[in-house]
Each structure stands twice: as structure tokens, then as C-alpha cells.
Design an enzyme around this catalytic site. Structure first.
Site, PDB file in Angstrom:
ATOM      1  N   SER A  76       0.730  -1.215  -0.163  1.00  0.00           N
ATOM      2  CA  SER A  76      -0.002   0.021   0.098  1.00  0.00           C
ATOM      3  C   SER A  76       0.758   1.227  -0.100  1.00  0.00           C
ATOM      4  CB  SER A  76      -0.999  -0.089   1.265  1.00  0.00           C
ATOM      5  OG  SER A  76      -0.252   0.154   2.287  1.00  0.00           O
ATOM      6  N   HIS A 109       8.475   3.190   9.187  1.00  0.00           N
ATOM      7  CA  HIS A 109       8.152   2.295  10.450  1.00  0.00           C
ATOM      8  C   HIS A 109       6.850   2.765  11.071  1.00  0.00           C
ATOM      9  CE1 HIS A 109       8.830  -0.553  13.442  1.00  0.00           C
ATOM     10  NE2 HIS A 109       8.725  -0.003  14.168  1.00  0.00           N
TER      11      HIS A 109
HETATM   12  C1  GRF Z   1       3.798  -0.916   6.737  1.00  0.00           C
HETATM   13  O1  GRF Z   1       3.131  -0.874   7.997  1.00  0.00           O
HETATM   14  C2  GRF Z   1       5.140  -0.443   7.168  1.00  0.00           C
HETATM   15  O2  GRF Z   1       5.384   0.423   8.123  1.00  0.00           O
HETATM   16  C3  GRF Z   1       5.806  -1.614   7.588  1.00  0.00           C
HETATM   17  O3  GRF Z   1       5.200  -2.862   6.718  1.00  0.00           O
HETATM   18  C4  GRF Z   1       4.029  -2.232   6.600  1.00  0.00           C
HETATM   19  C5  GRF Z   1       4.016  -2.288   4.911  1.00  0.00           C
HETATM   20  O4  GRF Z   1       2.669  -2.206   4.553  1.00  0.00           O
HETATM   21  N1  GRF Z   1       7.301  -1.759   7.757  1.00  0.00           N
HETATM   22  P1  GRF Z   1       2.365  -2.180   2.821  1.00  0.00           P
HETATM   23  O5  GRF Z   1       3.093  -3.094   2.242  1.00  0.00           O
HETATM   24  O6  GRF Z   1       3.292  -0.826   2.462  1.00  0.00           O
HETATM   25  O7  GRF Z   1       0.840  -1.816   2.815  1.00  0.00           O
END
Ligand code: GRF
Length: 194
Positions: free
Chosen positions: A21, A113
Site C-alpha cells: 500500500s 516504520h
Molecule cells: C507498513 O506498516 C510499514 O510501515 C511496515 O510494513 C507495512 C507495509 O505495508 N514496514 P504495505 O505493504 O506498504 O501496505
């Protein structure tokens, strides 16, 4: 004028392992000219992560470099050198990059993060914050060094937790915040600063 702009435009690859996402949000921000960067490829350690179909929809090349981290880094470095890539954006990339690799790409790898670092580094940051009952958590975009979510902070924003909402809703709110903060961090660091 246009030629000059293109020359200045930073070339990036986005590393993903899952849903994508944040990656999708970056692609959309580029397409709607909110940020002026060039996404050369979306790269994964997984064969066919969910993120790939989203990237392909927008005609971004996808590459799977395998789950062996040494080989992955070797292929990634070759790709970076061959294509003159300026930055790596981690967006839900679930492997730890080696100290050697990170040093080679010093100050050129960004990560997002889901916590207000240095609070709650590592996996399940949202769950850790929720279970501890903290007043606020947040999201952080930082440079990647050889530690676990310890690199220099580029941008972070707090999110005050409403415990009357469920955990899933809280996670969704935090994810929305990630999307906006990552774009602002790209503007700040990739476009204005470097
Ligand atoms: C996000 O919460 C990011 O902060 C963490 O992993 C998740 C990835 O979500 N490192 P997406 O794949 O970007 O939807």
C-alpha cells in the site's frame, strides 16, 4: 527546461515483500505529479507478492531477486549500478539488509516504520504500542543503517490512540498516516535536500 528537470529527477527502486500500500501510494503520488521521482522498478524477495500486481497495473517493472539475502543484495547492487539508481525506498520489505550492503548505500536507503521511533522498533510495532496502552504512537521515515530501525530520522508524526476504536481501525489510521508521511519525507530528503 524540461530536459533539466528530467536530469535532476532522482531514480529509485522500491523494495516490497507484501501488500504494497505504501508502494502504491508512492506510485500514485508520482503519477499525479505530487513528487517528481522516477520509479525504475519494484523489487521483492518474494516471487509474486501482492504488491507486484499493483505495480504492473501502473506499468512499473517488477523483479524478484529471491529470498537468499546475499544473492538478493548482489542482484540489487548490479541493478543499481547498471541503472544509476539514486535511492532505495523500503516499503514493507521484510528482510534485514546486511551491514556491508547498507554501508555501500549509505544515506541512500529510506524506510517507513509504524511507530514513533525509537519507541517500538522491529516487528508488530502497532500491536506493541496498543498492548502497552501508550498515549500516542506514530510513524517514522528514517535512513537505514545496520541496526533495527535505528537510522537517522527524516520525518515522524505522532498519532494519539483512541482506544474506544478497535485495533484494526487503529492500524488502518496509522497506515493512512504512513502514506502521507512517506510522501512528505520523499519531498524533504530526496527532492529538496539531496
Ligand atoms: C507498513 O506498516 C510499514 O510501515 C511496515 O510494513 C507495512 C507495509 O505495508 N514496514 P504495505 O505493504 O506498504 O501496505
Amino acid at each position: 527546461m524540461v530536459k533539466g528537470r528530467l536530469l535532476l529527477c532522482k531514480k529509485v527502486v522500491i523494495l516490497v515483500s507484501g501488500r504494497g500500500s505504501n508502494m502504491l501510494n508512492i506510485i500514485k503520488a508520482v503519477n499525479s505529479r505530487i513528487i517528481d521521482i522516477n520509479i525504475n522498478a519494484v523489487i521483492s524477495n518474494k516471487k509474486e507478492p501482492e504488491a507486484f500486481s499493483k505495480a504492473k497495473y501502473y506499468n512499473i517493472p517488477v523483479k524478484s531477486f529471491g529470498n537468499n539475502i546475499k544473492l538478493f543484495e548482489k542482484r540489487l547492487l548490479e541493478y543499481i549500478n547498471k541503472n544509476n539508481i539514486d535511492f532505495i525506498l523500503l516499503a514493507g520489505f521484510m528482510r534485514i539488509l546486511s551491514k556491508d550492503f547498507v554501508n555501500k548505500m549509505k544515506d541512500r536507503i529510506l524506510n517507513i516504520h509504524p511507530s514513533y521511533l525509537p519507541d517500538f522498533p522491529g516487528l508488530d510495532a502497532q500491536r506493541k504500542a496498543w498492548d502497552k496502552g501508550v498515549l500516542y504512537t506514530g510513524v517514522t521515515v528514517h535512513l537505514v543503517d545496520s541496526g533495527m530501525d535505528t537510522g537517522k530520522i527524516i520525518l515522524q508524526e505522532k498519532h494519539f490512540i483512541n482506544y474506544t476504536l478497535g485495533f484494526e481501525e487503529f492500524k488502518n489510521e496509522l497506515l493512512k498516516l504512513e502514506h502521507t508521511v512517506y510522501i512528505e519525507a520523499i519531498k524533504l530528503y530526496l527532492i529538496k535536500y539531496t
